[in-house]
Design a protein around this motif. Structure first.
Motif, mmCIF file in Angstrom:
data_model
loop_
_atom_site.group_PDB
_atom_site.id
_atom_site.type_symbol
_atom_site.label_atom_id
_atom_site.label_comp_id
_atom_site.label_asym_id
_atom_site.label_seq_id
_atom_site.Cartn_x
_atom_site.Cartn_y
_atom_site.Cartn_z
ATOM 1 N N ARG A 1 0.844 -1.188 0.000
ATOM 2 C CA ARG A 1 0.000 0.000 0.000
ATOM 3 C C ARG A 1 0.883 1.242 0.000
ATOM 4 N NH1 ARG A 1 -2.391 -0.634 6.231
ATOM 5 N NH2 ARG A 1 -0.393 -1.223 7.166
ATOM 6 N N ASN A 2 0.352 2.327 -0.525
ATOM 7 C CA ASN A 2 1.124 3.572 -0.582
ATOM 8 C C ASN A 2 1.280 4.206 0.793
ATOM 9 O OD1 ASN A 2 1.511 3.467 -3.364
ATOM 10 N ND2 ASN A 2 -0.430 4.512 -3.782
ATOM 11 N N HIS A 3 0.292 4.064 1.638
ATOM 12 C CA HIS A 3 0.363 4.546 3.015
ATOM 13 C C HIS A 3 -0.624 3.758 3.849
ATOM 14 C CE1 HIS A 3 -3.446 6.606 2.460
ATOM 15 N NE2 HIS A 3 -2.957 7.293 1.426
ATOM 16 N N ASN A 4 -0.575 3.968 5.149
ATOM 17 C CA ASN A 4 -1.442 3.186 6.040
ATOM 18 C C ASN A 4 -2.543 4.034 6.668
ATOM 19 O OD1 ASN A 4 0.170 4.716 7.670
ATOM 20 N ND2 ASN A 4 0.699 3.081 9.113
ATOM 21 N N TYR A 5 -3.011 5.041 5.911
ATOM 22 C CA TYR A 5 -4.083 5.892 6.407
ATOM 23 C C TYR A 5 -5.423 5.432 5.834
ATOM 24 C CZ TYR A 5 -0.587 9.143 8.160
ATOM 25 O OH TYR A 5 0.459 9.715 8.848
ATOM 26 N N ILE B 1 -5.541 2.216 -2.536
ATOM 27 C CA ILE B 1 -5.787 0.786 -2.733
ATOM 28 C C ILE B 1 -4.690 -0.027 -2.059
ATOM 29 C CG2 ILE B 1 -5.803 -1.077 -4.455
ATOM 30 C CD1 ILE B 1 -7.192 0.849 -6.353
ATOM 31 N N THR B 2 -5.112 -1.054 -1.340
ATOM 32 C CA THR B 2 -4.182 -2.056 -0.800
ATOM 33 C C THR B 2 -4.209 -3.269 -1.722
ATOM 34 O OG1 THR B 2 -4.453 -1.339 1.489
ATOM 35 C CG2 THR B 2 -3.666 -3.586 1.133
ATOM 36 N N THR B 3 -3.020 -3.728 -2.103
ATOM 37 C CA THR B 3 -2.893 -4.889 -2.990
ATOM 38 C C THR B 3 -2.395 -6.086 -2.199
ATOM 39 O OG1 THR B 3 -2.407 -3.473 -4.896
ATOM 40 C CG2 THR B 3 -1.805 -5.809 -5.070
ATOM 41 N N PHE B 4 -3.121 -7.175 -2.277
ATOM 42 C CA PHE B 4 -2.698 -8.430 -1.649
ATOM 43 C C PHE B 4 -2.095 -9.334 -2.723
ATOM 44 C CE2 PHE B 4 -6.473 -7.176 0.913
ATOM 45 C CZ PHE B 4 -5.782 -6.861 2.068
ATOM 46 N N SER B 5 -1.089 -10.086 -2.353
ATOM 47 C CA SER B 5 -0.487 -11.054 -3.276
ATOM 48 C C SER B 5 -0.071 -12.295 -2.499
ATOM 49 C CB SER B 5 0.718 -10.450 -3.999
ATOM 50 O OG SER B 5 1.722 -10.094 -3.072
ATOM 51 N N GLU C 1 -12.520 3.820 5.512
ATOM 52 C CA GLU C 1 -12.702 5.262 5.651
ATOM 53 C C GLU C 1 -12.480 5.738 7.083
ATOM 54 O OE1 GLU C 1 -16.590 6.008 4.129
ATOM 55 O OE2 GLU C 1 -15.904 5.990 2.028
ATOM 56 N N PHE C 2 -12.166 4.821 7.979
ATOM 57 C CA PHE C 2 -11.926 5.203 9.374
ATOM 58 C C PHE C 2 -10.914 4.243 9.967
ATOM 59 C CE2 PHE C 2 -15.867 2.887 8.763
ATOM 60 C CZ PHE C 2 -15.643 1.728 9.481
ATOM 61 N N LYS C 3 -10.423 4.597 11.122
ATOM 62 C CA LYS C 3 -9.401 3.780 11.781
ATOM 63 C C LYS C 3 -9.881 2.335 11.882
ATOM 64 C CE LYS C 3 -6.765 3.447 16.079
ATOM 65 N NZ LYS C 3 -6.517 4.025 17.422
ATOM 66 N N GLU C 4 -8.983 1.436 11.480
ATOM 67 C CA GLU C 4 -9.408 0.052 11.391
ATOM 68 C C GLU C 4 -8.220 -0.892 11.538
ATOM 69 O OE1 GLU C 4 -11.565 -2.202 11.941
ATOM 70 O OE2 GLU C 4 -13.042 -1.617 10.417
ATOM 71 N N ASP C 5 -8.513 -2.109 12.028
ATOM 72 C CA ASP C 5 -7.537 -3.198 12.061
ATOM 73 C C ASP C 5 -8.118 -4.360 11.250
ATOM 74 O OD1 ASP C 5 -5.705 -1.877 13.731
ATOM 75 O OD2 ASP C 5 -6.821 -2.474 15.520
ATOM 76 N N LYS D 1 -1.809 -9.068 9.674
ATOM 77 C CA LYS D 1 -2.594 -8.007 10.290
ATOM 78 C C LYS D 1 -2.197 -6.669 9.693
ATOM 79 C CE LYS D 1 -3.829 -5.928 14.749
ATOM 80 N NZ LYS D 1 -3.664 -5.964 16.212
ATOM 81 N N LEU D 2 -3.212 -5.875 9.341
ATOM 82 C CA LEU D 2 -2.982 -4.539 8.794
ATOM 83 C C LEU D 2 -3.701 -3.520 9.664
ATOM 84 C CD1 LEU D 2 -3.521 -5.163 4.963
ATOM 85 C CD2 LEU D 2 -1.370 -5.100 6.205
ATOM 86 N N THR D 3 -3.023 -2.420 9.953
ATOM 87 C CA THR D 3 -3.606 -1.343 10.747
ATOM 88 C C THR D 3 -3.693 -0.092 9.878
ATOM 89 O OG1 THR D 3 -2.745 -2.219 12.827
ATOM 90 C CG2 THR D 3 -3.332 0.113 12.792
ATOM 91 N N TYR D 4 -4.846 0.568 9.942
ATOM 92 C CA TYR D 4 -5.066 1.795 9.188
ATOM 93 C C TYR D 4 -5.312 2.936 10.186
ATOM 94 C CZ TYR D 4 -5.458 -1.137 5.071
ATOM 95 O OH TYR D 4 -5.194 -2.029 4.067
ATOM 96 N N LYS D 5 -4.558 4.014 10.041
ATOM 97 C CA LYS D 5 -4.656 5.145 10.957
ATOM 98 C C LYS D 5 -5.807 6.060 10.566
ATOM 99 C CE LYS D 5 0.371 5.304 11.738
ATOM 100 N NZ LYS D 5 1.581 6.152 11.613
ATOM 101 N N GLN D 6 -6.298 6.756 11.587
ATOM 102 C CA GLN D 6 -7.349 7.749 11.357
ATOM 103 C C GLN D 6 -6.777 8.872 10.486
ATOM 104 O OE1 GLN D 6 -10.540 7.502 12.642
ATOM 105 N NE2 GLN D 6 -11.069 9.272 11.389
ATOM 106 N N VAL D 7 -7.460 9.195 9.396
ATOM 107 C CA VAL D 7 -6.920 10.190 8.472
ATOM 108 C C VAL D 7 -7.486 11.582 8.755
ATOM 109 C CG1 VAL D 7 -8.660 9.873 6.676
ATOM 110 C CG2 VAL D 7 -6.353 10.548 6.041
ATOM 111 N N ILE D 8 -8.725 11.671 9.250
ATOM 112 C CA ILE D 8 -9.342 12.964 9.580
ATOM 113 C C ILE D 8 -9.469 13.051 11.089
ATOM 114 C CG2 ILE D 8 -11.439 14.362 9.394
ATOM 115 C CD1 ILE D 8 -11.880 13.199 6.645
ATOM 116 N N LYS D 9 -8.883 14.102 11.654
ATOM 117 C CA LYS D 9 -8.924 14.254 13.104
ATOM 118 C C LYS D 9 -10.139 15.055 13.560
ATOM 119 C CE LYS D 9 -4.049 13.684 13.892
ATOM 120 N NZ LYS D 9 -3.004 13.933 13.050
ATOM 121 N N ASP D 10 -10.608 15.987 12.703
ATOM 122 C CA ASP D 10 -11.757 16.804 13.081
ATOM 123 C C ASP D 10 -12.335 17.441 11.827
ATOM 124 O OD1 ASP D 10 -13.648 17.959 14.654
ATOM 125 O OD2 ASP D 10 -12.340 19.501 15.492
#
Length: 394
Positions: A214-218, A224-228, A277-281, A298-307
């Protein structure tokens, strides 16, 4: 005494006058050879011979020549190998027999069959190679005629001699451990068949590993996340066949399951999915259903919008949500989902879903749908919810 002697003479004369005897001694003929059955007979009259073999039956009239009855078999009976039964049609005496017709010694063609054309590597599956050398009258050669089977696979060549049995020669060709192609041909009396091909297919896949890119973890809901997979192989280290279906199952924090799929090319399957679209594991695992499975990642995605802000205008009937800014304070890419929920007396009246454009979303609360009253309004996006109690619409 004279009467007895005279009776004996009369009986002998009757017997002699009605005697019929086969004088052809040959019982075995080669296919295509002229076959004539000769009988010596006292009565000089035409008779018929009933003939039968595996191809049919016929009745042959006789010829009388030199005090002999001659029966010439038609060519379509004398040209086919096998046993031919005959019976002389004579009301006085039953005379019958059989002759054997054998094929010629030298084949002029080879009928060759193979199947199935594809088998699985591993020395258990096999294809059958059937060879039928025939003479110029299309008769299979005699039993135990030698046929040579020739094989080529990768850098190996080999020959094996087999012998015909029950009209055919056959050989079970078992699959090697490696995938590839086997080339086959046959030889009978210096007569060569054409070349045949058997495809050796890989076996079913074994367990494998998966990776993500993935390009970033947000959690921007845009990238797009690519699995292989790793190269998927069978138990003999052969790369599995292209087009094998791999399912990637994704379990999120709520226990919901998402799925994306891909097909293998050169043993590797890839699949893509949008970021949340929101913080997720995410827990990700892949399967070739009923055959093999991967490890779990396991993949972790950070919250991209804080407010974000919500501005009311036009008698509180217009809501402007934004700016919606991403992890570098840039405007979020178009398409982020924003939901506005309207409640009256604690009950949900309606939910409106709109996607962002240029970092903003506008909602219009139509007076024909939402009368002038006091409502509770919730605005949700990117896992963040803002509530506004006692909003009066007028």
């Amino acid at each position: 005494m004279c009467f007895l002697f005279l009776g004996s003479i009369i009986n002998a004369q009757i017997k002699t006058e009605n005697s019929i005897e086969l004088i052809t001694e040959k019982k075995v003929f080669k296919a295509g050879e002229k076959i004539v059955l000769e009988f010596v007979t006292t009565p000089k009259k035409t008779m018929h011979l009933y003939c039968s073999n595996s191809y049919g039956t016929t009745i042959i009239p006789s010829e009388i020549k030199n005090n002999k009855l001659l029966f010439t078999l038609p060519a379509h009976f004398s040209s086919k190998r096998g046993v031919l039964n005959w019976k002389l049609i004579n009301p006085k005496k039953i005379i019958k027999g059989e002759i054997k017709i054998i094929p010629k010694d030298i084949p002029v063609s080879i009928e060759t069959y193979i199947g199935p054309p594809s088998i699985v590597a591993g020395e258990k599956d096999y294809t059958m190679f059937v060879v039928i050398p025939t003479d110029n009258l299309d008769n299979p050669l005699t039993e135990n005629s030698a046929v040579t089977i020739q094989q080529q696979f990768l850098n190996q060549e080999k020959k094996e001699e087999i012998f015909t049995k029950n009209l055919i020669g056959f050989k079970n060709i078992y699959s090697p451990l490696k995938s590839g192609r086997i080339l086959l041909s046959s030889v009978a009396s210096n007569l060569n068949s054409k070349e045949f091909t058997v495809n050796i297919m890989p076996g079913i896949g074994t367990n494998f590993k998966i990776f993500s890119q993935r390009n970033h973890n947000y959690a921007d809901g845009n990238q797009i996340t690519t699995f292989s997979t790793s190269v998927i192989r069978d138990t003999h280290n052969n790369v599995i066949s292209d087009g094998s279906f791999v399912d990637f199952y994704i379990k999120n924090k709520k226990g919901d399951v998402l799925k994306t799929s891909g097909k293998t090319i050169n043993g590797v399957a890839t699949a893509k999915i949008l970021h949340p679209e929101f913080k997720e594991d995410w827990l990700v695992k892949a399967y070739i259903i009923g055959i093999a499975e991967s490890d779990e990642i396991k993949l972790t995605y950070k919250q991209v919008i804080k407010d974000f802000t919500v501005a009311f205008s036009n008698n509180n009937r217009t809501l402007k949500v934004g700016p919606l800014q991403s992890f570098m304070n840039q405007m979020i890419p178009d398409g982020l989902k924003v939901t506005t929920s309207i409640f009256k007396d604690g009950k949900l009246v309606d939910s409106i879903v709109t996607k962002s454009v240029d970092g903003f979303v506008n909602f219009e609360l139509d007076a024909n749908i939402y009368p002038n009253e006091i409502y509770k309004i919730k605005v949700s996006t990117a896992g963040i919810t803002k509530s506004f109690n006692s909003i009066k619409l007028w």
